[in-house]
Design a protein around this motif. Structure first.
Motif: not given
Ligand code: SF4
Length: 260
Positions: A148, A153, A155, A157, A172, A179-180, A239
């Motif tokens: 994440c 990403c 978003k 978290r 972010k 949620e995951p 990653r």
């Molecule tokens: S779990 Fe949420 S923060 Fe993590 S990579 Fe996926 S969308 Fe992005």
């Protein structure tokens, strides 16, 4: 302010005001319409006009034509602009670019927000993803930080695992993760497989460790390799590199060799 029946969209419009950056999209109010474009195109006068429906395809692929499995990845292509003639079109545009994000954003403002944490989420998994339950808290925390990371990403978290804090808003964007996601779940499966693999012990000098660390950081540069984002079978997947870096840093601390 334009009043619309959808409370999530209404809340979004109230927060955004005359101009807002949403993920990588610059949204500007122009009378009764909204203009959308990539935030890096703010000063670009030669943008290609596209329709609201076209935004779906724009969100599907990077500028190099690679599929974007994660729409919140910071690799949205630029060079276009679109006009939403009313609030419903603005909602449709944002749902093409960042699917479900307006509803998630609205939910994230609730107190408390409806978050599904890692354990609750993985405890529901069956079949090939049941293995994700086996990562201990330290391993899961490392995997989540790698997956994440803001480099991958945008978003924020909200969910966590024991020992790991949620993302700070400033790290972010305005996009919320409650949620995951599917990419994380797949990465968690690979991370557990890596944990289960044969281990080789290695004595290594600080200088060599520093070289490994710096090499991994170099390999994380976006232009270094062109690897499909969710192809976790490739050792150079960014990653996976991030996961190794997290482990090195947690195991050895700072790996900078002392100046002689
Ligand atoms: S779990 Fe949420 S923060 Fe993590 S990579 Fe996926 S969308 Fe992005």
């Amino acid at each position: 302010m334009v009043e619309v029946a959808n409370p999530a969209l209404n809340a979004f419009l109230t927060r955004m005001g005359e101009e807002s950056v949403y993920g990588q999209v610059l949204i500007q109010r122009e009378g009764d319409t909204w203009r959308l474009r990539h935030v890096e195109d703010r000063a670009n006068e030669t943008l290609k006009p596209v329709g609201i429906q076209d935004l779906r395809m724009i969100a599907q692929f990077t500028s190099q034509g690679a599929f974007r499995p994660l729409k919140s990845a910071p690799n949205l292509q630029s060079g276009w602009h679109a006009f939403a003639r009313n609030a419903a079109e603005l909602e449709a545009a944002l749902n093409h670019l960042y699917p479900g994000s307006i509803a998630d954003n609205f939910a994230a403002q609730q107190n408390p927000p409806p978050v599904t944490h890692y354990r609750e989420f993985t405890n529901r998994q069956t079949g090939m993803y049941r293995i994700t339950q086996m990562l201990n808290d330290e391993q899961a925390g490392r995997m989540i930080q790698a997956c994440c990371h803001p480099q991958f990403c945008l978003k924020q978290r909200f969910w966590t695992v024991e020992g790991l804090s949620p993302d700070k808003a400033a790290e972010k964007s305005a996009l919320s993760c409650l949620e995951p996601c599917a990419v994380l779940l797949e990465f968690a499966r690979k991370a557990m497989r890596i944990e289960q693999a044969e281990v080789k012990n290695l004595s290594i000098s600080i200088e060599n460790l520093e070289t490994i660390n710096e090499s991994l950081r170099y390999a994380l540069e976006p232009s270094a390799e062109n690897i499909r984002e969710a192809d976790f079978g490739v050792p150079l997947n960014p990653r996976r590199i991030g996961l190794v870096l997290e482990k090195l840093n947690q195991t050895f601390g700072t790996t900078k060799a002392e100046e002689k």
